[in-house]
Scaffold this motif. Sequence first.
Motif, PDB file in Angstrom:
ATOM      1  N   HIS A   1      50.527  36.165 -11.905  1.00 22.64           N
ATOM      2  CA  HIS A   1      51.692  36.464 -12.738  1.00 22.64           C
ATOM      3  C   HIS A   1      52.969  35.825 -12.208  1.00 22.64           C
ATOM      4  O   HIS A   1      54.062  36.287 -12.505  1.00 22.64           O
ATOM      5  CB  HIS A   1      51.864  37.979 -12.849  1.00 22.64           C
ATOM      6  N   GLN A   2      52.816  34.726 -11.466  1.00 22.02           N
ATOM      7  CA  GLN A   2      53.987  34.135 -10.828  1.00 22.02           C
ATOM      8  C   GLN A   2      54.995  33.572 -11.825  1.00 22.02           C
ATOM      9  O   GLN A   2      56.199  33.599 -11.561  1.00 22.02           O
ATOM     10  CB  GLN A   2      53.570  33.067  -9.829  1.00 22.02           C
ATOM     11  N   SER A   3      54.537  33.096 -12.987  1.00 19.70           N
ATOM     12  CA  SER A   3      55.503  32.554 -13.949  1.00 19.70           C
ATOM     13  C   SER A   3      56.445  33.633 -14.455  1.00 19.70           C
ATOM     14  O   SER A   3      57.626  33.390 -14.703  1.00 19.70           O
ATOM     15  CB  SER A   3      54.773  31.892 -15.125  1.00 19.70           C
ATOM     16  N   GLU A   4      55.927  34.849 -14.594  1.00 23.95           N
ATOM     17  CA  GLU A   4      56.750  35.967 -15.045  1.00 23.95           C
ATOM     18  C   GLU A   4      57.609  36.516 -13.903  1.00 23.95           C
ATOM     19  O   GLU A   4      58.798  36.805 -14.080  1.00 23.95           O
ATOM     20  CB  GLU A   4      55.849  37.077 -15.587  1.00 23.95           C
TER      21      GLU A   4
ATOM     22  N   LYS B   1      59.641  31.398 -14.308  1.00 23.60           N
ATOM     23  CA  LYS B   1      59.367  29.972 -14.436  1.00 23.60           C
ATOM     24  C   LYS B   1      59.206  29.531 -15.887  1.00 23.60           C
ATOM     25  O   LYS B   1      59.068  28.345 -16.160  1.00 23.60           O
ATOM     26  CB  LYS B   1      58.115  29.607 -13.628  1.00 23.60           C
ATOM     27  N   ASN B   2      59.223  30.478 -16.828  1.00 32.35           N
ATOM     28  CA  ASN B   2      59.137  30.111 -18.240  1.00 32.35           C
ATOM     29  C   ASN B   2      60.520  29.703 -18.744  1.00 32.35           C
ATOM     30  O   ASN B   2      61.504  30.429 -18.575  1.00 32.35           O
ATOM     31  CB  ASN B   2      58.622  31.296 -19.073  1.00 32.35           C
ATOM     32  N   GLU B   3      60.596  28.545 -19.377  1.00 31.00           N
ATOM     33  CA  GLU B   3      61.884  28.048 -19.854  1.00 31.00           C
ATOM     34  C   GLU B   3      62.513  28.996 -20.870  1.00 31.00           C
ATOM     35  O   GLU B   3      63.737  29.151 -20.931  1.00 31.00           O
ATOM     36  CB  GLU B   3      61.714  26.649 -20.470  1.00 31.00           C
TER      37      GLU B   3
END
Length: 675
Positions: free
Chosen positions: A445-448, A452-454
Amino acid sequence: MLVKLLIANRGEISCRIIRTAKRMGIHTVAVYSDADANALHVQMADEAVHIGPAPSRDSYLQAQKIIEVARKVGADMIHPGYGFLSENAEFARLCEDNQIVFVGPPVPAIDAMGSKSAAKKIMEAAGVPLVPGYHGDDQSPALLKQQADAMGYPVLLKAAAGGGGKGMRQVHHEKEFEQALAAAKREAMASFGDEQMLVEKYLTQPRHVEIQVFCDMHGNGVYLFERDCSVQRRHQKVIEEAPAPGMTEDLRKQMGEAALKAASAIGYVGAGTVEFLLDTDGSFYFMEMNTRLQVEHPVTEMITGQDLVEWQIRVASGEDLPLKQDELKINGHAFEARVYAEDPDNEFLPATGTLSFLQPPDESEHVRVDTGVRQGDKVSVYYDPMIAKLIVWDEDRPKALRRLAKALSEYRIMGVTTNIGFLYNLANTKAFKQANLDTGFIDKHQSEIFLKNEADIAGLLPLAALYLVLTQDKQHQQSGPSQQDPHSPWQCMNAWRANVDHVQHLDIQIHDEVYQVHVRQLTAGQQRRYRISAEGFNVECQGEIRGDNFTVILDGHRQNVVIGSDELGNGNELGCSLYTQSSALHFRQKLPDLGLLDHDQHAGGFTAPMNGTVVNHAVEPGEMVEKGQVLVIMEAMKMEHSLKAPKAGKVLEFFYQPGELVDGGAELLSFEAEE
């Protein structure tokens, strides 16, 4: 009951022990190193004795010296806390030889669990389920790799004498094995003086669930239920909770009885933790037993209403356990978040510095802060970088989780980089709220967690830009000159230009990315409106800052934001954290370079990311290397850190040799990039 207790530790656990001991009417004696002369635990204790230089090997790990101090002050009992000498059988034996009560299990029990390989054999004989693996004495690299190959990857390398994630490596492919084994052995030798390794099958979606056990000298034993410690980074726990989500009464009983069976097999006395891997099908496997109190013990205290340090002291004094198994009950839900001085955006690199401002959330029956530092204290390179443990409790998990998020948003720390924003984002992820936990949670879940989500960034950038504009305007109004003629265009801070739109251009950095944001003032007066735009968004907004509260209206959507601690940067940047209901945004404003910075400084070089020790040169001077290849390995705060080549090239020279201490920012080597 004893009258004088010596605490052979430091930091928050020493403060914790001192508070309980004083409540019990016990005289306390602290020990301290050069680095801890003015530490909180020293100030809290009735007496304090200096034991040596800052490095733990010269002070807190000096068993004979601590015994001498105990005899000198007439201590009846020594509490080792956790870490340092807490699981050291030789230290427990020294206490016994000197007729000093050791707050911990008997020497044979520590010996039995001190080696993970020996512990596995004992547990296997006792009928405790084990993870498939190799726990043998033959430690030749070829045999270890052969065992890993036969098991099938991924496998987990673990230091036989280890704990706390030290000397541990995941190996996902055969070609990674040799390098991972060498690194795990180095770290194990540095931390425990023993490089023996275990090789185990690595379960891909396990939960880390541990059982708190307590046994007395009269054959009584209980388990104080379980803790879920699945959320980890570098095999070290980040957020723990009790009870474990989704635990059935039947499974709890099975695991609790297995833990007591493990304790009974080694004649255990005192507080201990039996750690299990819980698989998705409900099967569980013994990992290890920690023969001490655990860092995360407060969550067990919160749900049971018991003081486990008091239990330790009473049991060590020969008393019966305070309660029987059927008298123990679970009440509500608790979380513990470990607040560290570290940089989550830079592989959780430990941070050092002075805590120039420190304001924890208010404590209550719902919120508890266990800490060993105060404002003005230094986080040094010599010890673990944990600043505090933030513990919250409420009637159920959702309520407790909301309390955790609120308390994190209220935590104020300046002077060092911390993981508070990371913890806040982690606690607010959908998966964590739904308790979809396993030991790979952070990677999955590192993007959250790391924003890291544009789309997420685009939603938060206007808040950052508006905050900067309003703060700038507020500071200018308070500076004095504008009050002479507040309507003068020459006093405006809104990018006023004659015959040109009032547009400010802000460079805002989030992680390693810099975003250019444009702010146009639409109206004047007290309730100024702005249009803020960049690639991905174009919004109209206004806002107001009052203390730590930031009220924002974005395109008609009103929301309340909590302002975290402002942080001064390195001369050309300013930083801040903003906490919305769903996430924390840490950002920096990159200010224009007016020619004061030396852009050629360290050109072509590699600087130490923190104070530490050079452990190993991974290549030879003059050797050609590939992009991403490890060049030098450093160790700081008990963890190894690898510096890698940013591109293909050649190492010309190393400026520090293995074993030498290095200051953060020092140039380590010269490097010539390939044309």
